[in-house]
Design a protein around this motif. Structure first.
Motif, PDB file in Angstrom:
ATOM      1  N   CYS A 303       0.849  -1.195   0.000  1.00  0.00           N
ATOM      2  CA  CYS A 303       0.000   0.000   0.000  1.00  0.00           C
ATOM      3  C   CYS A 303       0.883   1.244   0.000  1.00  0.00           C
ATOM      4  N   ILE A 304       0.777   2.052  -1.043  1.00  0.00           N
ATOM      5  CA  ILE A 304       1.596   3.243  -1.219  1.00  0.00           C
ATOM      6  C   ILE A 304       0.697   4.480  -1.245  1.00  0.00           C
ATOM      7  N   VAL A 305       1.014   5.458  -0.408  1.00  0.00           N
ATOM      8  CA  VAL A 305       0.346   6.759  -0.412  1.00  0.00           C
ATOM      9  C   VAL A 305       1.421   7.784  -0.756  1.00  0.00           C
ATOM     10  N   ILE A 306       1.233   8.547  -1.832  1.00  0.00           N
ATOM     11  CA  ILE A 306       2.349   9.374  -2.312  1.00  0.00           C
ATOM     12  C   ILE A 306       1.905  10.763  -2.735  1.00  0.00           C
ATOM     13  N   ASP A 307       2.713  11.705  -2.337  1.00  0.00           N
ATOM     14  CA  ASP A 307       2.583  13.106  -2.725  1.00  0.00           C
ATOM     15  C   ASP A 307       3.017  13.229  -4.190  1.00  0.00           C
ATOM     16  N   THR A 308       2.140  13.777  -5.042  1.00  0.00           N
ATOM     17  CA  THR A 308       2.480  13.912  -6.468  1.00  0.00           C
ATOM     18  C   THR A 308       2.697  15.361  -6.867  1.00  0.00           C
ATOM     19  N   SER A 309       2.981  16.226  -5.895  1.00  0.00           N
ATOM     20  CA  SER A 309       3.236  17.637  -6.224  1.00  0.00           C
ATOM     21  C   SER A 309       4.552  17.776  -6.991  1.00  0.00           C
ATOM     22  N   SER A 311       7.419  18.971  -6.653  1.00  0.00           N
ATOM     23  CA  SER A 311       8.745  18.774  -6.057  1.00  0.00           C
ATOM     24  C   SER A 311       9.074  17.311  -5.783  1.00  0.00           C
ATOM     25  N   MET A 312       8.153  16.392  -6.132  1.00  0.00           N
ATOM     26  CA  MET A 312       8.300  14.988  -5.727  1.00  0.00           C
ATOM     27  C   MET A 312       8.820  14.087  -6.845  1.00  0.00           C
ATOM     28  N   ALA A 313       9.470  14.625  -7.859  1.00  0.00           N
ATOM     29  CA  ALA A 313       9.920  13.815  -8.996  1.00  0.00           C
ATOM     30  C   ALA A 313      10.891  12.724  -8.559  1.00  0.00           C
ATOM     31  N   ASP A 314      11.834  13.038  -7.679  1.00  0.00           N
ATOM     32  CA  ASP A 314      12.818  12.057  -7.232  1.00  0.00           C
ATOM     33  C   ASP A 314      12.152  10.919  -6.450  1.00  0.00           C
ATOM     34  N   GLU A 315      11.221  11.294  -5.581  1.00  0.00           N
ATOM     35  CA  GLU A 315      10.540  10.274  -4.771  1.00  0.00           C
ATOM     36  C   GLU A 315       9.674   9.350  -5.645  1.00  0.00           C
ATOM     37  N   ILE A 316       9.004   9.915  -6.625  1.00  0.00           N
ATOM     38  CA  ILE A 316       8.177   9.100  -7.518  1.00  0.00           C
ATOM     39  C   ILE A 316       9.050   8.121  -8.294  1.00  0.00           C
ATOM     40  N   LEU A 342      -2.863   1.984  -4.181  1.00  0.00           N
ATOM     41  CA  LEU A 342      -2.163   3.239  -4.469  1.00  0.00           C
ATOM     42  C   LEU A 342      -3.118   4.401  -4.214  1.00  0.00           C
ATOM     43  N   VAL A 343      -2.659   5.396  -3.450  1.00  0.00           N
ATOM     44  CA  VAL A 343      -3.444   6.609  -3.201  1.00  0.00           C
ATOM     45  C   VAL A 343      -2.537   7.821  -3.415  1.00  0.00           C
ATOM     46  N   PRO A 344      -2.743   8.596  -4.475  1.00  0.00           N
ATOM     47  CA  PRO A 344      -1.972   9.830  -4.674  1.00  0.00           C
ATOM     48  C   PRO A 344      -2.638  11.006  -3.955  1.00  0.00           C
ATOM     49  N   LYS A 363       1.405  -2.035 -11.391  1.00  0.00           N
ATOM     50  CA  LYS A 363       2.667  -1.528 -11.949  1.00  0.00           C
ATOM     51  C   LYS A 363       2.396  -0.417 -12.969  1.00  0.00           C
ATOM     52  N   SER A 364       1.367  -0.603 -13.768  1.00  0.00           N
ATOM     53  CA  SER A 364       1.007   0.420 -14.764  1.00  0.00           C
ATOM     54  C   SER A 364       0.558   1.705 -14.085  1.00  0.00           C
ATOM     55  N   GLN A 365      -0.227   1.567 -13.000  1.00  0.00           N
ATOM     56  CA  GLN A 365      -0.686   2.745 -12.272  1.00  0.00           C
ATOM     57  C   GLN A 365       0.492   3.499 -11.660  1.00  0.00           C
ATOM     58  N   ILE A 366       1.426   2.762 -11.081  1.00  0.00           N
ATOM     59  CA  ILE A 366       2.609   3.393 -10.493  1.00  0.00           C
ATOM     60  C   ILE A 366       3.432   4.102 -11.574  1.00  0.00           C
ATOM     61  N   ASN A 367       3.641   3.432 -12.687  1.00  0.00           N
ATOM     62  CA  ASN A 367       4.459   4.007 -13.761  1.00  0.00           C
ATOM     63  C   ASN A 367       3.804   5.230 -14.398  1.00  0.00           C
ATOM     64  N   ALA A 368       2.489   5.349 -14.233  1.00  0.00           N
ATOM     65  CA  ALA A 368       1.777   6.505 -14.801  1.00  0.00           C
ATOM     66  C   ALA A 368       1.861   7.731 -13.901  1.00  0.00           C
ATOM     67  N   LEU A 369       2.405   7.590 -12.684  1.00  0.00           N
ATOM     68  CA  LEU A 369       2.532   8.725 -11.774  1.00  0.00           C
ATOM     69  C   LEU A 369       3.493   9.762 -12.330  1.00  0.00           C
ATOM     70  N   SER A 370       3.173  11.026 -12.134  1.00  0.00           N
ATOM     71  CA  SER A 370       4.082  12.100 -12.515  1.00  0.00           C
ATOM     72  C   SER A 370       3.945  13.233 -11.518  1.00  0.00           C
ATOM     73  N   ALA A 371       4.976  14.033 -11.373  1.00  0.00           N
ATOM     74  CA  ALA A 371       4.986  15.135 -10.422  1.00  0.00           C
ATOM     75  C   ALA A 371       4.468  16.396 -11.097  1.00  0.00           C
ATOM     76  N   ALA A 372       3.411  16.971 -10.521  1.00  0.00           N
ATOM     77  CA  ALA A 372       2.843  18.192 -11.101  1.00  0.00           C
ATOM     78  C   ALA A 372       1.946  18.857 -10.077  1.00  0.00           C
ATOM     79  N   GLY A 373       1.815  20.184 -10.167  1.00  0.00           N
ATOM     80  CA  GLY A 373       0.886  20.911  -9.304  1.00  0.00           C
ATOM     81  C   GLY A 373       1.357  20.934  -7.867  1.00  0.00           C
TER      82      GLY A 373
END
Length: 821
Positions: A303-309, A311-316, A342-344, A363-373
């Protein structure tokens, strides 16, 4: 399950004692019970389905000599599922018992008063809810609903004359709404004669037997009466049994009116329970049915909860790497996660929840994550965590990544309520480094994260973005099947102290986690070998340190014996010791009920701060193991509160603690197996708990229909002199709702309120919703909550007014479309 209560339970029991609760007993004695009928049927059906699954896979199924939670999990080639199977069975049988308390006035839930059509409707409508919830993978609500209808189904064989008519197999028409219920005795047909000298073995009329008419006993309702010539249920609290014809026909215990048929009725009730489980299995597939029963190839959850703002490109990027590693390296193994979540979140958005059993979809959902906003620095981190806790299975390990402070700090109490209710562990990986050496975390704004981590038994790790990869091994170490907590403690403020604990021979992958700044420690193994924190690779283990977080992986393959760890720090610190083992435990805070039927109800809230506290503790993984001691241990102190143990069989123990710690505490148990003095074992809860003077009670007795207002009454009481409360209510779907923001108790000491919720017309049948109702006394830090699982239904025919509204709405849409053509 729903929250248990004290004041309301007391009132209910007084009412019940005057009205009706008669059924197969709940707590085992010399008779068959709702509990063992349910357990036996689930274990039998689960073993049968496992055999089919393994046969299709070309694998061997070894039939257990006796069916236990452990033996069935082992035969299913998923020994780590013993804990989740036990938990699933507990949810079902606990709700089975609560049916008596919820519906004590309503004979249709017990097949009393010849309410056969109504009783069958309870079962068939309930089965629809189970199947709809199962389609939405809402397993927890499905289990609760299943327990409720199983009580009604099982009561049929004890309360009716089905057995007296010579039947020794289940009545299939009860679970099939398309088949008629035949030969029902009508209201004007006499069915019984009075018992003679307390002998009721022959009190059903010969004409009823010869004509194969189906009847059931009448019992107390609002008035003490029954139609002329009708049978009574019987028993001390059934006052209708004193009216002609006197006596009863129930088979609840061997001492009941027809107690000579008690075990026959129980056997048929067990077979009927298996038939209903088979009906549910046919509506889905074998794998999903086993998931409903808590059995899967692995007990691991990712279970992953992740900030997608922005500044989070490295963490993603690091999340993509570590999740790909877990998915690829564990494919086909016992540690492959059974559920992926997964919860962004950023600001102002959070969610949605992605929950799947398909590793490639995740895996597809995780790989589709990007940092924005994201905008300003604070983010909606607690709201994202709230959704994850609501959507994840109980006792999940959750990982939250962010470089920002929480914007939604008002969610803290709701998140704490979900942590305690679900027994889940939350780990925070925080990349917002600042300098502040007054706390265990170097960034003071992270204190809220640390509080939540400690409450759940997780870690709050500060780390630079560049070194994040050095800490994500926590995810790979913590998402394996069979992980147990051996020891855990917190010291705030920090001080020098020596801690000791016992490690048994079943433990593998022994790992220490120490969180705190300026922390020095020394570990001594049972062999006498020692290693200090300055030695990164020594005779005892390998130590990895990243900022405030220290991981010690023990080298020895035989860690059996007493371990010592000496920690010295002037700042707060925490210690957690984990390992992989087949020996584990589950527990619930419960309220024991002796009258009118023995049983217990599970708290889904904080336990009471005054009086005795009772736990039902289940030991798993060791058929020869016994508990020696269960204690409540202060989370940040040395206080230990010992419980009084009562072995109730099947690895279950009732534990009574006469005094509860005033602050946070853990549950710790010590036991022994193989009758050897050197075979001691120790386990501890990861989650920490707190008692409360407040009681919040909410009972869901209605169906929540999509598009309609759903009303849920609740009440609040307290053992203190204060009578004012601040109320906060949250639902996990963020559906529209209203509720009172504050309440004041009346002269009876009870404050009453109502939550009104509305699910949209297009809500999917079986959609699960978690609701928390929190009550806080102003000027104190005392708070409590009610935790409920709900589900939306679309299976109710709309009323005339609603039908007209729907028709007009559809007509408006049609006119709008035509006008644009």
């Amino acid at each position: 399950m729903f929250p248990n209560f004290i004041f309301t339970m007391f009132i209910l029991l007084l009412l019940v004692a005057q009205t009706r609760i008669q059924a197969f007993n709940i707590i085992p004695d010399s008779s068959s019970t709702h509990q063992n009928i349910t357990i036996n049927a689930i274990l039998q059906k689960s073993a049968e389905v496992c055999q089919k699954v393994l046969s299709k896979q070309g694998r061997n199924f070894v039939q257990p000599k006796s069916l236990t939670v452990e033996s069935v999990a082992e035969a299913c080639l998923s020994p780590a599922s013993a804990l989740t199977l036990k938990s699933a069975i507990s949810e079902i049988k606990n709700r089975n018992f609560m049916t008596d308390l919820k519906y004590f006035k309503d004979p249709k839930y017990h097949f009393d008063n010849e309410r056969f059509e109504d009783g069958r409707n309870v079962i068939t409508e309930g089965v629809k809810k189970v199947k709809a919830s199962l389609m939405q993978k809402n397993y927890e609500f499905a289990r609760e609903q299943l327990g409720e209808i199983l009580h009604t189904l099982q009561d049929f064989y004890s309360h009716s004359n089905w057995i007296e008519l010579g039947n020794r197999s289940p009545y299939a028409n009860l679970i099939n709404p398309n088949l008629p219920l035949e030969k029902l005795a009508d209201k004007n047909t006499p069915t019984c004669r009075s018992c003679v000298d307390d002998d009721c073995s022959n009190n059903i009329l010969d004409t009823v037997i010869s004509q194969k008419l189906l009847t059931s006993g009448y019992t107390n309702g609002i008035t003490i009466s029954k139609p002329a010539g009708k049978c009574s249920h019987g028993g001390a609290i059934d006052l209708t049994s004193q009216l002609d014809p006197k006596g009863g026909i129930n088979k609840d215990t061997p001492k009941s009116s027809h107690g000579n048929l008690h075990f026959v009725a129980a056997d048929v009730a067990t077979a009927a329970t298996r038939d209903l489980l088979e009906d549910i299995r046919k509506s889905t597939n074998d794998i999903e049915f086993l998931r409903l029963m808590g059995i899967s190839s692995s007990s691991s959850v990712l279970c992953i909860v992740i900030d997608t703002s922005v500044s989070m490109a490295d963490e993603i990027a690091e999340i993509k790497r570590v999740t790909s590693f877990i998915i690829d390296s564990r494919r086909g193994t016992a540690d492959e996660p059974s559920i992926y979540i997964l919860v962004p979140f950023n600001d102002p958005g959070f969610g949605p929840v992605t929950k799947t059993t398909n590793r490639d979809d995740f895996k597809s959902q995780i790989n589709a994550l990007s940092a924005a906003g994201g905008g300003d620095n604070p983010e909606m981190s607690l709201s994202g965590l709230w959704l994850a806790l609501a959507g994840a299975p109980a006792a999940s390990e959750i990982f939250l990544f962010t470089d920002a402070e929480p914007k939604d700090v008002e969610m803290k109490s709701t998140v704490l309520a979900l942590i305690e209710s679900t027994k889940s562990t939350v780990n925070f990986l925080l990349t917002n480094l600042l300098t502040n050496t007054t706390r265990s975390l170097s960034n003071s704004v992270n204190q809220l994260y640390e509080d939540l981590a400690l409450a759940s038994g997780g870690q709050a790790i500060e780390v630079s973005k560049e070194l994040l990869a050095n800490t994500t091994s926590l995810i790979t170490n913590s998402t394996i099947s069979g992980l147990v907590t051996i020891f855990q403690t917190v010291r705030d403020p920090g001080r020098a102290e020596v801690f000791s604990f016992v490690v048994d021979s079943t433990v593998q992958n022994l790992t220490f986690y120490i969180t705190g700044n300026s922390t020095q420690f020394s570990i001594t193994a049972p062999s006498g070998q020692s290693q200090s924190s300055e030695q990164s690779d020594g005779s005892v283990g390998v130590i990895q340190t990243v900022f405030n977080f220290h991981t010690v992986r023990i080298k020895t393959s035989s860690p059996v014996g007493q371990w010592l760890i000496s920690i010295s720090s002037a700042q707060p610190y925490s210690l957690k010791v984990t390992g992989k083992s087949t020996i584990n435990f589950k527990f619930d805070f419960v309220e024991v009920v002796q009258t009118p039927q023995p049983g217990y109800a599970v708290y889904k809230s904080r336990p009471p701060a005054t009086g005795n506290v009772t736990l039902l503790v289940s030991l798993l993984g060791s058929e020869s193991g016994v508990l020696k001691e269960v204690t409540l241990v202060e989370a940040s102190g040395s206080g230990v509160y010992k419980g009084i143990l009562e072995d109730v069989g099947s690895g279950d123990y009732m534990v009574t603690v006469t005094t509860v710690p005033k602050g946070d505490f853990y549950i710790r148990l010590n036991g022994q197996f193989n009758s050897s003095s050197t075979s001691a074992f120790q386990r501890q809860s990861s989650t920490r708990y707190r008692a409360s003077n407040i009681t919040v009670t909410a009972v869901n007795n209605d169906t929540w229909v999509a598009g309609q207002i759903f009303k849920l009454p609740f009440n609040v009481t307290t053992s203190s002199n204060l009578s004012n409360y601040i109320i906060n209510v949250k639902n996990s779907r963020q559906y529209n709702m209203t509720f009172p923001s504050s309440l004041t108790a009346g002269g009876d000491g009870v404050a009453n309120g109502t939550v009104e919720l509305s699910a949209p017309f297009n809500a999917i049948d079986g959609t699960g919703v978690i609701l928390t109702i929190e009550a806080t006394q102003p000027g104190t830090n005392d708070t409590n909550y009610a935790f409920l699982r709900l589900a939306v239904s679309r299976e109710v025919v709309p009323s005339a007014g609603l039908a007209l509204s729907l028709w007009l709405s559809a007509l408006t849409v049609l006119i709008s479309r035509l006008s644009h053509q």
